[in-house]
Design a protein around this motif. Structure first.
Motif, PDB file in Angstrom:
ATOM      1  N   GLY A  71       0.801  -1.223   0.000  1.00 17.46           N
ATOM      2  CA  GLY A  71       0.000   0.000   0.000  1.00 17.46           C
ATOM      3  C   GLY A  71       0.832   1.269   0.000  1.00 17.46           C
ATOM      4  N   LEU A  72       2.133   1.128   0.121  1.00 17.54           N
ATOM      5  CA  LEU A  72       3.040   2.276   0.156  1.00 17.54           C
ATOM      6  C   LEU A  72       3.070   2.991  -1.197  1.00 17.54           C
ATOM      7  N   THR A  73       3.028   4.313  -1.175  1.00 19.80           N
ATOM      8  CA  THR A  73       3.106   5.102  -2.407  1.00 19.80           C
ATOM      9  C   THR A  73       4.575   5.302  -2.767  1.00 19.80           C
ATOM     10  N   LEU A  74       4.980   4.779  -3.928  1.00 13.98           N
ATOM     11  CA  LEU A  74       6.352   4.947  -4.408  1.00 13.98           C
ATOM     12  C   LEU A  74       6.472   6.154  -5.329  1.00 13.98           C
ATOM     13  N   LEU A  75       5.502   6.327  -6.214  1.00 16.93           N
ATOM     14  CA  LEU A  75       5.496   7.466  -7.143  1.00 16.93           C
ATOM     15  C   LEU A  75       4.402   8.422  -6.706  1.00 16.93           C
ATOM     16  N   SER A  76       4.740   9.700  -6.578  1.00 19.77           N
ATOM     17  CA  SER A  76       3.724  10.658  -6.143  1.00 19.77           C
ATOM     18  C   SER A  76       3.846  11.971  -6.904  1.00 19.77           C
ATOM     19  N   GLY A  77       2.710  12.645  -7.004  1.00 16.32           N
ATOM     20  CA  GLY A  77       2.667  13.973  -7.607  1.00 16.32           C
ATOM     21  C   GLY A  77       3.095  14.036  -9.056  1.00 16.32           C
ATOM     22  N   LEU A  78       2.971  12.932  -9.792  1.00 15.20           N
ATOM     23  CA  LEU A  78       3.398  12.934 -11.188  1.00 15.20           C
ATOM     24  C   LEU A  78       2.465  13.792 -12.033  1.00 15.20           C
ATOM     25  N   GLN A  79       3.045  14.796 -12.664  1.00 15.11           N
ATOM     26  CA  GLN A  79       2.285  15.666 -13.558  1.00 15.11           C
ATOM     27  C   GLN A  79       3.028  15.779 -14.878  1.00 15.11           C
ATOM     28  N   GLU A 122       7.809  12.768  -7.723  1.00 11.35           N
ATOM     29  CA  GLU A 122       8.756  12.215  -6.765  1.00 11.35           C
ATOM     30  C   GLU A 122       8.661  10.695  -6.738  1.00 11.35           C
ATOM     31  N   VAL A 123       9.781  10.075  -6.395  1.00 10.68           N
ATOM     32  CA  VAL A 123       9.817   8.626  -6.211  1.00 10.68           C
ATOM     33  C   VAL A 123      10.421   8.342  -4.833  1.00 10.68           C
ATOM     34  N   TYR A 124       9.746   7.481  -4.084  1.00  6.39           N
ATOM     35  CA  TYR A 124      10.235   7.059  -2.774  1.00  6.39           C
ATOM     36  C   TYR A 124      10.922   5.712  -2.932  1.00  6.39           C
ATOM     37  N   ASN A 125      12.102   5.575  -2.353  1.00  7.19           N
ATOM     38  CA  ASN A 125      12.853   4.324  -2.411  1.00  7.19           C
ATOM     39  C   ASN A 125      12.868   3.693  -1.021  1.00  7.19           C
ATOM     40  N   PRO A 126      12.070   2.640  -0.800  1.00  9.24           N
ATOM     41  CA  PRO A 126      12.037   2.027   0.525  1.00  9.24           C
ATOM     42  C   PRO A 126      13.346   1.321   0.899  1.00  9.24           C
ATOM     43  N   GLU A 127      14.236   1.106  -0.079  1.00  7.26           N
ATOM     44  CA  GLU A 127      15.513   0.465   0.232  1.00  7.26           C
ATOM     45  C   GLU A 127      16.437   1.387   1.022  1.00  7.26           C
ATOM     46  N   ASP A 128      16.304   2.710   0.825  1.00  3.77           N
ATOM     47  CA  ASP A 128      17.141   3.644   1.585  1.00  3.77           C
ATOM     48  C   ASP A 128      16.323   4.679   2.360  1.00  3.77           C
ATOM     49  N   GLY A 129      14.990   4.638   2.204  1.00  8.63           N
ATOM     50  CA  GLY A 129      14.123   5.535   2.954  1.00  8.63           C
ATOM     51  C   GLY A 129      14.111   6.966   2.469  1.00  8.63           C
ATOM     52  N   ASN A 130      14.624   7.226   1.277  1.00 13.04           N
ATOM     53  CA  ASN A 130      14.689   8.594   0.755  1.00 13.04           C
ATOM     54  C   ASN A 130      13.716   8.810  -0.404  1.00 13.04           C
ATOM     55  N   THR A 131      13.362  10.069  -0.575  1.00 11.59           N
ATOM     56  CA  THR A 131      12.495  10.483  -1.679  1.00 11.59           C
ATOM     57  C   THR A 131      13.323  11.322  -2.637  1.00 11.59           C
ATOM     58  N   TYR A 132      13.147  11.054  -3.927  1.00 14.26           N
ATOM     59  CA  TYR A 132      13.941  11.714  -4.963  1.00 14.26           C
ATOM     60  C   TYR A 132      13.028  12.368  -5.992  1.00 14.26           C
ATOM     61  N   ARG A 133      13.561  13.381  -6.656  1.00 12.84           N
ATOM     62  CA  ARG A 133      12.881  13.972  -7.808  1.00 12.84           C
ATOM     63  C   ARG A 133      12.826  12.881  -8.876  1.00 12.84           C
ATOM     64  N   LEU A 188       7.615   0.788 -17.912  1.00  9.20           N
ATOM     65  CA  LEU A 188       7.667   2.131 -17.357  1.00  9.20           C
ATOM     66  C   LEU A 188       9.123   2.450 -17.044  1.00  9.20           C
ATOM     67  N   GLU A 189       9.601   3.587 -17.539  1.00 10.41           N
ATOM     68  CA  GLU A 189      10.950   4.048 -17.228  1.00 10.41           C
ATOM     69  C   GLU A 189      10.845   5.001 -16.043  1.00 10.41           C
ATOM     70  N   VAL A 190      11.480   4.645 -14.936  1.00  9.93           N
ATOM     71  CA  VAL A 190      11.419   5.441 -13.719  1.00  9.93           C
ATOM     72  C   VAL A 190      12.831   5.919 -13.403  1.00  9.93           C
ATOM     73  N   GLU A 191      12.986   7.230 -13.366  1.00  8.56           N
ATOM     74  CA  GLU A 191      14.285   7.825 -13.095  1.00  8.56           C
ATOM     75  C   GLU A 191      14.196   8.609 -11.789  1.00  8.56           C
ATOM     76  N   GLY A 192      15.091   8.311 -10.872  1.00 12.83           N
ATOM     77  CA  GLY A 192      15.172   9.053  -9.615  1.00 12.83           C
ATOM     78  C   GLY A 192      16.417   9.913  -9.637  1.00 12.83           C
ATOM     79  N   CYS A 193      16.281  11.169  -9.224  1.00 11.23           N
ATOM     80  CA  CYS A 193      17.399  12.113  -9.328  1.00 11.23           C
ATOM     81  C   CYS A 193      17.670  12.804  -8.004  1.00 11.23           C
ATOM     82  N   LEU A 194      18.949  12.954  -7.713  1.00 15.07           N
ATOM     83  CA  LEU A 194      19.418  13.730  -6.580  1.00 15.07           C
ATOM     84  C   LEU A 194      20.385  14.744  -7.166  1.00 15.07           C
TER      85      LEU A 194
END
Length: 141
Positions: free
Chosen positions: A82-90, A99-110, A121-127
């Motif tokens: 039930g955890l939201t990994l992808l949010s606010g996608l526009q 944003e994408v949440y990574n439960p492996e490290d507990g951080n949220t990325y652009r 689906l191509e999912v890119e997380g950026c810091l």
């Protein structure tokens, strides 16, 4: 069809092709994360798109079914299911951005999300300027 009729229809065709509403349909669906551990369902959430874990396929060795790595200690006991990994996608500038949440490290990325080949689906997380891309294949039916 005559050239004149085509010329009259062209603006409508291009307007629909560039429409965010049509682009929104391009990423809605069920995907398997790149490790094959969870299913993620992407669907509308308000005026944006979100992706939630809707099924645990298999557990990672040594990992629990909780959000144990979250930066916020109060959230570390919440279930992964039930955890939201992808949010606010526009839709902006030719991609889904949010944003994408990574439960492996507990951080949220652009994030930048695009429809990939073969329904993936191509999912890119950026810091900052550094990005990491993962391919989430569409769930087999």
């Amino acid at each position: 069809m005559t050239v004149r009729k085509l010329a009259l229809l062209a603006p409508f065709v291009f307007a629909f092709a560039a429409s965010p509403a049509l682009a929104a349909d391009a990423i809605d669906g069920v995907y398997v994360d790149s490790g094959g551990y969870v299913e993620v369902t992407v669907a509308p959430c308000g005026q944006a798109r979100c992706g939630k874990i809707t099924r645990i396929i298999r557990r990672k060795p040594g990992e629990s079914d909780r959000d144990a790595h979250n930066d916020d200690p109060a959230l570390r006991d919440r279930p992964i299911l039930g955890l939201t990994l992808l949010s606010g996608l526009q839709w902006r500038d030719g991609a889904w951005r949010g944003e994408v949440y990574n439960p492996e490290d507990g951080n949220t990325y652009r994030s930048v999300v695009r429809a990939g080949t073969n329904g993936a689906l191509e999912v890119e997380g950026c810091l900052g300027p550094f990005c990491r891309k993962r391919i989430w294949p569409a769930k087999s039916r």
